[in-house]
Design an enzyme around this catalytic site. Structure first.
Site, PDB file in Angstrom:
ATOM      1  N   SER A   1      -9.853 -11.549  -2.208  1.00  0.00           N
ATOM      2  CA  SER A   1      -8.495 -12.136  -1.623  1.00  0.00           C
ATOM      3  C   SER A   1      -9.302 -13.301  -0.837  1.00  0.00           C
ATOM      4  O   SER A   1      -9.970 -13.399  -0.089  1.00  0.00           O
ATOM      5  CB  SER A   1      -7.955 -11.356  -0.881  1.00  0.00           C
ATOM      6  OG  SER A   1      -6.787 -12.135  -0.061  1.00  0.00           O
TER       7      SER A   1
ATOM      8  N   TYR B   1      -5.966  -4.761   6.030  1.00  0.00           N
ATOM      9  CA  TYR B   1      -6.082  -5.035   4.756  1.00  0.00           C
ATOM     10  C   TYR B   1      -7.368  -5.973   4.370  1.00  0.00           C
ATOM     11  O   TYR B   1      -7.950  -5.817   3.399  1.00  0.00           O
ATOM     12  CB  TYR B   1      -4.777  -5.692   3.952  1.00  0.00           C
ATOM     13  CG  TYR B   1      -4.945  -6.218   2.739  1.00  0.00           C
ATOM     14  CD1 TYR B   1      -4.807  -5.420   1.590  1.00  0.00           C
ATOM     15  CD2 TYR B   1      -4.760  -7.488   2.451  1.00  0.00           C
ATOM     16  CE1 TYR B   1      -4.941  -5.960   0.342  1.00  0.00           C
ATOM     17  CE2 TYR B   1      -4.703  -8.344   1.569  1.00  0.00           C
ATOM     18  CZ  TYR B   1      -5.069  -7.393   0.315  1.00  0.00           C
ATOM     19  OH  TYR B   1      -5.423  -7.777  -1.137  1.00  0.00           O
TER      20      TYR B   1
ATOM     21  N   LYS C   1     -10.884  -5.817   2.267  1.00  0.00           N
ATOM     22  CA  LYS C   1     -11.379  -6.564   1.034  1.00  0.00           C
ATOM     23  C   LYS C   1     -12.895  -7.106   1.178  1.00  0.00           C
ATOM     24  O   LYS C   1     -13.736  -7.172   0.389  1.00  0.00           O
ATOM     25  CB  LYS C   1     -10.410  -7.996   0.680  1.00  0.00           C
ATOM     26  CG  LYS C   1      -9.196  -7.511   0.362  1.00  0.00           C
ATOM     27  CD  LYS C   1      -9.336  -7.067  -1.146  1.00  0.00           C
ATOM     28  CE  LYS C   1      -8.134  -6.394  -1.698  1.00  0.00           C
ATOM     29  NZ  LYS C   1      -8.303  -5.963  -3.025  1.00  0.00           N
TER      30      LYS C   1
HETATM   31  P1  NAD Z   1       0.017  -4.067  -6.745  1.00  0.00           P
HETATM   32  O1  NAD Z   1       0.455  -3.288  -5.736  1.00  0.00           O
HETATM   33  O2  NAD Z   1       1.158  -4.564  -7.723  1.00  0.00           O
HETATM   34  O3  NAD Z   1      -0.980  -3.260  -7.662  1.00  0.00           O
HETATM   35  C1  NAD Z   1      -1.829  -2.390  -7.393  1.00  0.00           C
HETATM   36  C2  NAD Z   1      -1.950  -1.083  -8.166  1.00  0.00           C
HETATM   37  O4  NAD Z   1      -2.856  -0.297  -7.863  1.00  0.00           O
HETATM   38  C3  NAD Z   1      -0.589  -0.425  -7.979  1.00  0.00           C
HETATM   39  O5  NAD Z   1      -0.033  -0.236  -9.169  1.00  0.00           O
HETATM   40  C4  NAD Z   1      -0.959   0.672  -7.261  1.00  0.00           C
HETATM   41  O6  NAD Z   1      -0.067   1.969  -7.889  1.00  0.00           O
HETATM   42  C5  NAD Z   1      -2.393   1.007  -7.682  1.00  0.00           C
HETATM   43  N1  NAD Z   1      -3.120   1.935  -6.789  1.00  0.00           N
HETATM   44  C6  NAD Z   1      -3.236   1.763  -5.518  1.00  0.00           C
HETATM   45  N2  NAD Z   1      -4.029   2.734  -4.906  1.00  0.00           N
HETATM   46  C7  NAD Z   1      -4.300   3.355  -5.884  1.00  0.00           C
HETATM   47  C8  NAD Z   1      -5.251   4.425  -5.976  1.00  0.00           C
HETATM   48  N3  NAD Z   1      -6.113   4.858  -4.973  1.00  0.00           N
HETATM   49  N4  NAD Z   1      -5.635   4.989  -7.016  1.00  0.00           N
HETATM   50  C9  NAD Z   1      -5.021   4.511  -8.271  1.00  0.00           C
HETATM   51  N5  NAD Z   1      -4.226   3.347  -8.288  1.00  0.00           N
HETATM   52  C10 NAD Z   1      -3.794   2.679  -7.159  1.00  0.00           C
HETATM   53  O7  NAD Z   1      -0.737  -5.205  -6.369  1.00  0.00           O
HETATM   54  P2  NAD Z   1      -1.210  -6.541  -6.967  1.00  0.00           P
HETATM   55  O8  NAD Z   1      -0.436  -7.770  -6.465  1.00  0.00           O
HETATM   56  O9  NAD Z   1      -1.141  -6.401  -8.401  1.00  0.00           O
HETATM   57  O10 NAD Z   1      -2.669  -6.710  -6.589  1.00  0.00           O
HETATM   58  C11 NAD Z   1      -3.875  -6.090  -7.461  1.00  0.00           C
HETATM   59  C12 NAD Z   1      -4.969  -6.362  -6.482  1.00  0.00           C
HETATM   60  O11 NAD Z   1      -5.010  -7.672  -6.447  1.00  0.00           O
HETATM   61  C13 NAD Z   1      -5.067  -5.474  -5.291  1.00  0.00           C
HETATM   62  O12 NAD Z   1      -6.319  -5.221  -5.159  1.00  0.00           O
HETATM   63  C14 NAD Z   1      -4.653  -6.636  -4.250  1.00  0.00           C
HETATM   64  O13 NAD Z   1      -5.370  -6.190  -3.090  1.00  0.00           O
HETATM   65  C15 NAD Z   1      -5.407  -8.044  -4.830  1.00  0.00           C
HETATM   66  N6  NAD Z   1      -4.765  -9.042  -4.411  1.00  0.00           N
HETATM   67  C16 NAD Z   1      -3.460  -9.309  -4.554  1.00  0.00           C
HETATM   68  C17 NAD Z   1      -2.774 -10.478  -4.095  1.00  0.00           C
HETATM   69  C18 NAD Z   1      -1.404 -10.892  -4.198  1.00  0.00           C
HETATM   70  O14 NAD Z   1      -0.874 -11.736  -3.259  1.00  0.00           O
HETATM   71  N7  NAD Z   1      -0.622 -10.146  -5.040  1.00  0.00           N
HETATM   72  C19 NAD Z   1      -3.764 -11.447  -3.558  1.00  0.00           C
HETATM   73  C20 NAD Z   1      -5.136 -11.244  -3.596  1.00  0.00           C
HETATM   74  C21 NAD Z   1      -5.641 -10.092  -4.115  1.00  0.00           C
HETATM   75  C1  WQD Z   2       3.150 -17.549   2.222  1.00  0.00           C
HETATM   76  C2  WQD Z   2       3.834 -18.293   3.171  1.00  0.00           C
HETATM   77  C3  WQD Z   2       4.314 -17.446   5.356  1.00  0.00           C
HETATM   78  C4  WQD Z   2       7.532 -14.805   3.784  1.00  0.00           C
HETATM   79  C5  WQD Z   2      -0.462 -12.826   1.941  1.00  0.00           C
HETATM   80  C6  WQD Z   2      -1.565 -12.166   2.251  1.00  0.00           C
HETATM   81  C7  WQD Z   2      -2.983 -12.393   1.454  1.00  0.00           C
HETATM   82  C8  WQD Z   2      -2.750 -12.427   0.030  1.00  0.00           C
HETATM   83  C9  WQD Z   2      -1.529 -13.036  -0.241  1.00  0.00           C
HETATM   84  C10 WQD Z   2      -3.361 -10.037  -0.903  1.00  0.00           C
HETATM   85  C11 WQD Z   2       3.127 -18.395   4.638  1.00  0.00           C
HETATM   86  C12 WQD Z   2       5.527 -18.082   4.350  1.00  0.00           C
HETATM   87  C13 WQD Z   2       6.383 -15.597   3.993  1.00  0.00           C
HETATM   88  C14 WQD Z   2       8.910 -15.086   4.389  1.00  0.00           C
HETATM   89  C15 WQD Z   2       8.001 -17.271   4.939  1.00  0.00           C
HETATM   90  N1  WQD Z   2      -2.451 -11.049  -0.501  1.00  0.00           N
HETATM   91  N2  WQD Z   2       6.824 -17.172   4.532  1.00  0.00           N
HETATM   92  N3  WQD Z   2       8.866 -16.184   4.733  1.00  0.00           N
HETATM   93  O1  WQD Z   2       0.633 -14.915   3.847  1.00  0.00           O
HETATM   94  O2  WQD Z   2      -0.350 -16.758   2.257  1.00  0.00           O
HETATM   95  O3  WQD Z   2      -0.788 -14.168   2.184  1.00  0.00           O
HETATM   96  O4  WQD Z   2      -0.199 -12.467   0.378  1.00  0.00           O
HETATM   97  O5  WQD Z   2      -4.561 -10.483  -0.632  1.00  0.00           O
HETATM   98  O6  WQD Z   2      -3.985 -11.339   1.841  1.00  0.00           O
HETATM   99  O7  WQD Z   2      -1.979 -12.226   3.785  1.00  0.00           O
HETATM  100  O8  WQD Z   2       1.430 -15.182   1.600  1.00  0.00           O
HETATM  101  O9  WQD Z   2       3.560 -15.046   0.447  1.00  0.00           O
HETATM  102  O10 WQD Z   2       3.329 -13.657   2.759  1.00  0.00           O
HETATM  103  O11 WQD Z   2       3.163 -16.212   2.696  1.00  0.00           O
HETATM  104  O12 WQD Z   2       8.035 -18.372   5.592  1.00  0.00           O
HETATM  105  O13 WQD Z   2       9.651 -14.391   4.140  1.00  0.00           O
HETATM  106  O14 WQD Z   2       5.251 -18.118   3.125  1.00  0.00           O
HETATM  107  O15 WQD Z   2       4.588 -17.593   6.625  1.00  0.00           O
HETATM  108  O16 WQD Z   2       3.286 -19.667   5.150  1.00  0.00           O
HETATM  109  P1  WQD Z   2       0.298 -15.204   2.623  1.00  0.00           P
HETATM  110  P2  WQD Z   2       3.032 -14.997   1.721  1.00  0.00           P
END
Ligand code: NAD
Ligand code: WQD
Length: 358
Positions: A139, A165, A169
């Site tokens: 991330s 969190y 990562k």
């Molecule tokens: P998500 O929660 O929709 O998907 C994660 C999946 O992992 C879920 O289906 C959950 O049930 C499963 N899971 C969690 N713990 C588990 C375990 N111990 N064993 C088996 N399954 C498990 O999230 P997402 O948005 O699809 O994110 C996928 C990956 O990408 C995550 O690792 C997340 O940290 C990373 N990521 C997401 C974002 C974002 O903004 N969505 C940004 C950066 C990184």
């Molecule tokens: C985006 C912008 C908020 C909600 C997070 C995690 C990051 C990554 C992605 C996994 C910001 C603003 C949000 C709301 C708002 N996840 N906002 N009102 O914070 O960039 O990242 O998700 O790795 O680790 O920190 O994403 O979608 O929460 O926010 O004004 O109700 O929207 O302040 O500027 P963020 P976000």
């Protein structure tokens, strides 16, 4: 594998498979479609702690193919060994993890146990079975609060991260680097996602958070369907073009496609001298209010909002330099914010209650 919901035994096993952990989740489910399109076969492992098996069933409809699915946990070594014993797994794409920033502050041990210990466990079993190709969902949060924009992969990580969190990562990235130092026959891709949004064009799968969404886009779409009264914009006094926070939003299908490219890169390069680390973003920053306007354009629905205090831990601005992904993987994001908003709206309006509405 008695207690697990395994459909893989009913299906002839292809010669080599990708194990997709967390494949029922938001990004994982979209990636399955791109993997299938590129001709890869896979098996999904997910404990469904933050997802629904319905997502898998819907992907089956989209790709018109049965998906081998194991309901189980990456922390369950016995189960992992059975999966590796019964299937000829060639590589792992690792999405499984907990991802709610606020919850991680409340429950740090759960986050480290699930994300860090879970990943370590998975890597140990991979090592036992000689499977050494690994694509990891990292991330942009590992950069903390960067002092330069856009962010490049060589910039400092691990400093200024505001929550467990994000630190989980960072820790996993460090484990992967150490693992490579210990044995350079591993092929590792660390993908640093920026802000994934949107949904598959069918509107059959999409982001379906539990409870009140933490992230901006699902919050906006839930306001649009009337589930939530108005958006609270966190902070209107940031040093950005309109005072609201700026992020690099990336369409989830572009992100999904990058996993195929990363896997192909690992498959095609036998002389890697370090883990591949790439940013996955568009390189373009948009503010909260830019996103609100784009969403209103795409949906024709007005989004009421009020500007409230900043959210603790937020930074003013972050966006990627995505050039490394372009140079090494031949990948770049193709879809802009209009398409991101249209597809998010297509999913939410067709599924106002997400998968629960089925
Ligand atoms: P998500 O929660 O929709 O998907 C994660 C999946 O992992 C879920 O289906 C959950 O049930 C499963 N899971 C969690 N713990 C588990 C375990 N111990 N064993 C088996 N399954 C498990 O999230 P997402 O948005 O699809 O994110 C996928 C990956 O990408 C995550 O690792 C997340 O940290 C990373 N990521 C997401 C974002 C974002 O903004 N969505 C940004 C950066 C990184
Ligand atoms: C985006 C912008 C908020 C909600 C997070 C995690 C990051 C990554 C992605 C996994 C910001 C603003 C949000 C709301 C708002 N996840 N906002 N009102 O914070 O960039 O990242 O998700 O790795 O680790 O920190 O994403 O979608 O929460 O926010 O004004 O109700 O929207 O302040 O500027 P963020 P976000």
């Amino acid at each position: 594998m008695k207690n697990n919901n395994i459909s893989s035994s009913l299906i002839p096993h292809p010669s080599s498979l990708i194990l997709v952990t967390g494949g029922a989740g938001y990004i994982g489910s979209h990636t399955l479609i791109e993997l299938d399109k590129a001709g890869f076969d896979f098996i999904v492992l997910d404990n469904l702690s933050n997802s629904s098996e319905k997502a898998i069933r819907r992907v089956e409809k989209i790709i018109n193919k049965k998906i081998p699915f194991v309901k189980g946990d990456i922390r369950d070594k016995k189960l992992l060994r059975e999966i590796f014993k019964e299937n000829k797994i060639d590589s792992v794409i690792h999405f499984a993890g907990l991802k709610a920033v606020g919850e991680s502050v409340e429950k740090p041990l759960e986050y480290y146990e699930n994300n860090v210990c879970g990943t370590n466990n998975l890597l140990e079993v991979m090592k036992e079975f000689g499977v050494k190709k690994f694509v990891f969902s990292s991330s942009a949060t590992v950069y903390g609060e960067p002092d330069k924009m856009p962010v490049t992969e060589d910039m400092q990580t691990g400093v200024g991260i505001t929550n467990p969190y994000g630190r989980s990562k960072y820790m996993i990235e460090e484990i992967l680097k150490d693992l490579f130092i210990s044995d350079n026959s591993w092929k590792i891709a660390i993908l640093r996602y920026f802000n994934p949004v949107g949904a598959h064009e069918s509107g059959m799968i999409g982001e379906d958070p539990e409870g009140i969404p933490n992230n901006l886009m699902p919050f906006i779409t839930q306001v649009a369907v009337g589930k939530l009264p108005k958006l609270r914009v966190f902070g209107g006094d940031y040093p950005t073009h309109d005072g609201t926070g700026v992020r690099d939003y990336i369409h989830v299908m572009d992100l999904a496609n990058a996993h195929v490219k990363a896997l192909e890169y690992l498959n095609n390069n036998n002389d890697l001298n370090e883990p591949l680390i790439v940013n996955l973003g568009t390189g373009q920053g948009y503010s909260v209010l830019d996103m609100v306007k784009a969403f209103e354009r795409a949906s024709g629905v007005k989004i009421p909002y009020e500007i409230v205090d900043r959210r603790p831990g937020d930074i003013a601005k972050i966006y990627a330099n995505p050039n490394k992904a372009k140079e090494l993987l031949g990948w770049e994001a193709k879809r802009g914010i209009d398409e991101m908003c249209e597809s998010a709206w297509n999913w939410q309006s067709k599924n106002p209650k997400g998968y629960k509405g089925e």
